[in-house]
Design an enzyme around this catalytic site. Sequence first.
Site, PDB file in Angstrom:
ATOM      1  CG  HIS A 126      -1.578   1.384   1.387  1.00 57.77           C
ATOM      2  ND1 HIS A 126      -2.667   1.800   0.648  1.00 57.77           N
ATOM      3  CD2 HIS A 126      -1.233   2.443   2.162  1.00 57.77           C
ATOM      4  CE1 HIS A 126      -2.972   3.052   0.975  1.00 57.77           C
ATOM      5  NE2 HIS A 126      -2.122   3.454   1.892  1.00 57.77           N
ATOM      6  CG  HIS A 131       0.779   6.592  -0.256  1.00 56.31           C
ATOM      7  ND1 HIS A 131      -0.062   7.676  -0.170  1.00 56.31           N
ATOM      8  CD2 HIS A 131       0.273   5.653   0.585  1.00 56.31           C
ATOM      9  CE1 HIS A 131      -1.042   7.413   0.700  1.00 56.31           C
ATOM     10  NE2 HIS A 131      -0.863   6.181   1.162  1.00 56.31           N
ATOM     11  CD  GLU A 172      -4.365   6.787   2.133  1.00 58.93           C
ATOM     12  OE1 GLU A 172      -4.472   5.865   1.308  1.00 58.93           O
ATOM     13  OE2 GLU A 172      -3.370   6.905   2.894  1.00 58.93           O
ATOM     14  CB  SER A 191      -2.735  -0.172  -2.745  1.00 58.65           C
ATOM     15  OG  SER A 191      -3.566   0.312  -1.708  1.00 58.65           O
TER      16      SER A 191
HETATM   17 FE    FE Z   1      -2.054   5.388   2.741  1.00 53.71          FE
END
Ligand code: FE
Length: 285
Positions: A126, A131, A172, A191
């Site tokens: 993730h 990111h 997010e 993700s």
């Molecule tokens: Fe995150």
Amino acid sequence: MSLSATPPPGARSDWTIPQAWDSYTAAEHGVWDTLFARQTAMLKGRVSDAFLHGLDVLRLSEAGIPDFGELSERLTALTGWQVVAVPGLVPDDVFFDHLANRRFVAGRFIRRPDQLDYLEEPDVFHDVFGHVPLLADPAFADYMQAYGAGGLRAIRFGALEKLARLYWYTVEFGLIRQRGDLKLYGAGIVSSFGESIFALDDTSPNRIAFDLERVMRTDYRIDDYQQSYFVIDSFEELRRQTADADFAPLYGQLEGQADIAPDAILPSDRVLNRGTQRHARDRPR
Ligand code: FE
Ligand code: PHE
């Protein structure tokens, strides 16, 4: 500013730990490779150009869990960011201080093979796959640094809950409009195999044009797919509205205002899709 809590044993005073890349097992690298292959195949045509470009220039398609040192070298050359390992969730002020200094904190552990679809704590897949690609984009890179500085400021204003919603609905779970089409960019979506499809294709959630004040008033769910997604037009525009703005008057203004439920639509919203909220109704609460 002084840092609030003491780091756990083995961590440095800034809460970072060595990634210890050499101690990953072949099975752990294998989990990364499985997740990577599955997500990249599915994301083709669904994710923002900037994300795909980031994967490419950072050479994230090389096999195995990335070595944070090598990754940081590539990233530093592009936008000045680094990736550092932490043992798990870190205190807010520690997190913000790292971002404000262009350091992205990432977990070093990877999920087990029986947790490919869901786990509660962010892992290295993730954190890095989700990111890091966008940190190669200059406008997004600036946004994240400014967000860190803004976080330290929000703590002083007692406005962290409001600012955290901005992170949630952009970093997010954000969507972006690209040449007229909706694309994914939020790390929590890209993700996740299930949410990558849901966020873009399902009729259940609302998709609403991004409005800073509106987003900062909106509650979110941490236990299920989102009931509303907010759509930006570009990272430059997001940066302009946030990094280049003073939030102090905004925090004052927001103080008296009621929170908005995650599934609500307001008369002032620019609604791109009004969701059926069918998914939320089908799920036991
Ligand atoms: Fe995150
Ligand atoms: N400019 C904001 C402030 O004055 C901080 C911020 C920057 C928030 C970027 C979000 C993203 O507090």
